[in-house]
Design a protein around this motif. Structure first.
Motif, PDB file in Angstrom:
ATOM      1  N   ARG A 117       4.654  -6.842  -0.809  1.00  7.45           N
ATOM      2  CA  ARG A 117       5.563  -8.907  -0.609  1.00  7.45           C
ATOM      3  C   ARG A 117       7.057  -8.496  -0.132  1.00  7.45           C
ATOM      4  NH1 ARG A 117       2.785  -8.588  -5.777  1.00  7.45           N
ATOM      5  NH2 ARG A 117       4.962  -8.907  -6.691  1.00  7.45           N
ATOM      6  N   SER A 118       7.563  -7.386  -0.637  1.00  8.51           N
ATOM      7  CA  SER A 118       8.501  -6.846  -0.587  1.00  8.51           C
ATOM      8  C   SER A 118       9.258  -6.757   0.737  1.00  8.51           C
ATOM      9  CB  SER A 118       9.420  -6.507  -1.389  1.00  8.51           C
ATOM     10  OG  SER A 118       9.583  -4.461  -0.867  1.00  8.51           O
ATOM     11  N   ALA A 119       8.172  -6.907   1.087  1.00  5.28           N
ATOM     12  CA  ALA A 119       8.863  -6.192   3.476  1.00  5.28           C
ATOM     13  C   ALA A 119       7.458  -7.548   4.000  1.00  5.28           C
ATOM     14  CB  ALA A 119       7.802  -4.915   3.365  1.00  5.28           C
ATOM     15  N   GLY A 120       7.465  -8.156   2.727  1.00  6.54           N
ATOM     16  CA  GLY A 120       7.197  -9.228   3.802  1.00  6.54           C
ATOM     17  C   GLY A 120       4.855  -9.493   4.420  1.00  6.54           C
ATOM     18  N   GLY A 121       4.872  -8.259   3.772  1.00  8.14           N
ATOM     19  CA  GLY A 121       3.400  -8.060   4.054  1.00  8.14           C
ATOM     20  C   GLY A 121       3.125  -7.099   4.876  1.00  8.14           C
ATOM     21  N   ARG A 122       4.942  -6.220   5.560  1.00  2.85           N
ATOM     22  CA  ARG A 122       4.557  -5.548   6.608  1.00  2.85           C
ATOM     23  C   ARG A 122       4.751  -4.513   6.591  1.00  2.85           C
ATOM     24  NH1 ARG A 122       7.724 -10.549   7.494  1.00  2.85           N
ATOM     25  NH2 ARG A 122       9.171  -9.171   7.724  1.00  2.85           N
ATOM     26  N   PHE A 123       4.250  -3.784   5.469  1.00  2.81           N
ATOM     27  CA  PHE A 123       4.254  -2.129   5.118  1.00  2.81           C
ATOM     28  C   PHE A 123       3.994  -1.463   5.567  1.00  2.81           C
ATOM     29  CE2 PHE A 123       4.727   0.863   2.323  1.00  2.81           C
ATOM     30  CZ  PHE A 123       5.962   1.241   1.781  1.00  2.81           C
ATOM     31  N   PRO A 124       4.748  -0.710   6.339  1.00  4.67           N
ATOM     32  CA  PRO A 124       3.947   0.463   7.532  1.00  4.67           C
ATOM     33  C   PRO A 124       3.085   1.267   7.203  1.00  4.67           C
ATOM     34  CG  PRO A 124       6.182   0.952   6.948  1.00  4.67           C
ATOM     35  CD  PRO A 124       5.700  -0.205   6.198  1.00  4.67           C
ATOM     36  N   ALA A 125       1.915   0.923   7.608  1.00  5.69           N
ATOM     37  CA  ALA A 125       0.913   1.478   7.675  1.00  5.69           C
ATOM     38  C   ALA A 125       0.858   3.093   8.339  1.00  5.69           C
ATOM     39  CB  ALA A 125       0.193   1.324   8.292  1.00  5.69           C
ATOM     40  N   ALA A 126       1.256   3.582   9.387  1.00  6.64           N
ATOM     41  CA  ALA A 126       1.193   4.998   9.959  1.00  6.64           C
ATOM     42  C   ALA A 126       2.656   6.178   8.575  1.00  6.64           C
ATOM     43  CB  ALA A 126       2.773   4.060  11.777  1.00  6.64           C
ATOM     44  N   GLY A 127       3.807   5.019   8.118  1.00  8.84           N
ATOM     45  CA  GLY A 127       4.581   6.241   6.879  1.00  8.84           C
ATOM     46  C   GLY A 127       6.275   5.739   7.392  1.00  8.84           C
ATOM     47  N   LEU A 128       6.573   6.195   6.842  1.00  8.79           N
ATOM     48  CA  LEU A 128       8.191   5.882   6.186  1.00  8.79           C
ATOM     49  C   LEU A 128       9.423   7.115   7.075  1.00  8.79           C
ATOM     50  CD1 LEU A 128       8.270   5.019   2.619  1.00  8.79           C
ATOM     51  CD2 LEU A 128       7.622   3.013   5.066  1.00  8.79           C
ATOM     52  N   VAL A 129      10.348   6.903   7.267  1.00 10.36           N
ATOM     53  CA  VAL A 129      11.266   8.151   7.691  1.00 10.36           C
ATOM     54  C   VAL A 129      12.539   8.132   6.617  1.00 10.36           C
ATOM     55  CG1 VAL A 129      12.913   8.583   9.757  1.00 10.36           C
ATOM     56  CG2 VAL A 129      10.581   7.469  10.184  1.00 10.36           C
ATOM     57  N   LEU A 130      12.685   8.646   6.024  1.00 12.76           N
ATOM     58  CA  LEU A 130      13.906   8.406   5.121  1.00 12.76           C
ATOM     59  C   LEU A 130      15.073   9.227   6.183  1.00 12.76           C
ATOM     60  CD1 LEU A 130      12.150  10.795   1.984  1.00 12.76           C
ATOM     61  CD2 LEU A 130      12.849   8.354   2.829  1.00 12.76           C
ATOM     62  N   THR A 131      16.634   9.153   6.096  1.00  8.15           N
ATOM     63  CA  THR A 131      17.529   8.877   6.597  1.00  8.15           C
ATOM     64  C   THR A 131      17.914   9.162   5.067  1.00  8.15           C
ATOM     65  OG1 THR A 131      17.600   7.060   7.325  1.00  8.15           O
ATOM     66  CG2 THR A 131      16.321   8.540   8.802  1.00  8.15           C
ATOM     67  N   GLY A 132      19.565   9.830   5.820  1.00  5.09           N
ATOM     68  CA  GLY A 132      20.774   9.987   4.352  1.00  5.09           C
ATOM     69  C   GLY A 132      20.865  11.289   4.409  1.00  5.09           C
ATOM     70  N   GLY A 133      21.684  11.565   3.478  1.00  2.51           N
ATOM     71  CA  GLY A 133      21.956  12.601   2.875  1.00  2.51           C
ATOM     72  C   GLY A 133      20.929  12.771   1.510  1.00  2.51           C
ATOM     73  N   ALA A 134      20.387  11.769   1.050  1.00  2.00           N
ATOM     74  CA  ALA A 134      20.066  11.974  -0.070  1.00  2.00           C
ATOM     75  C   ALA A 134      18.133  12.606   0.195  1.00  2.00           C
ATOM     76  CB  ALA A 134      19.754  10.591  -1.021  1.00  2.00           C
ATOM     77  N   ALA A 135      18.446  12.300   1.542  1.00  2.00           N
ATOM     78  CA  ALA A 135      17.172  11.813   2.590  1.00  2.00           C
ATOM     79  C   ALA A 135      17.269  13.729   2.165  1.00  2.00           C
ATOM     80  CB  ALA A 135      16.882  11.972   3.334  1.00  2.00           C
ATOM     81  N   GLN A 136      18.092  14.725   1.851  1.00  2.00           N
ATOM     82  CA  GLN A 136      17.750  15.612   2.062  1.00  2.00           C
ATOM     83  C   GLN A 136      17.345  16.860   0.520  1.00  2.00           C
ATOM     84  OE1 GLN A 136      20.491  18.094   4.569  1.00  2.00           O
ATOM     85  NE2 GLN A 136      21.563  15.838   4.705  1.00  2.00           N
ATOM     86  N   LEU A 137      17.263  15.964   0.097  1.00  2.07           N
ATOM     87  CA  LEU A 137      16.887  16.421  -1.770  1.00  2.07           C
ATOM     88  C   LEU A 137      15.790  17.065  -1.820  1.00  2.07           C
ATOM     89  CD1 LEU A 137      17.917  13.514  -4.226  1.00  2.07           C
ATOM     90  CD2 LEU A 137      19.651  15.297  -3.650  1.00  2.07           C
TER      91      LEU A 137
END
Length: 88
Positions: free
Chosen positions: A14-34
């Protein structure tokens, strides 16, 4: 759906307007390296998740070649493409 701290299984969609990516997610930023974050995110979002690395900078290394710089590098490259397109 994986673990959801809100307890609302449809919150992400719902927070993504029903367009949550089915293909997957990409994490960026320094914390993505945890350590383990990619695996945990894949469980939480029940989608494939990968670490985002900057692309399109020939010969760039060091600080620019890591997830902490991915968003900034992407913005600079996009801005450059827009500027070139306007010049034509």
């Amino acid at each position: 759906m994986g673990w959801n701290p809100s307890g609302d299984p449809g919150l992400l969609e719902r927070s993504a307007g029903g367009r949550f990516p089915a293909a997957g997610l990409v994490l960026t930023g320094g914390a993505a390296q945890l350590e383990g974050l990619v695996e945990v995110a894949a469980q939480v979002f029940d989608r494939p998740v990968r670490l985002g690395l900057p692309r399109g900078l020939a010969g760039a290394g060091g600080t620019l070649a890591n997830p902490a710089s991915a968003a900034a590098v992407g913005l600079v490259l996009h801005s450059n493409r827009l500027r070139q397109a306007r010049a034509r």
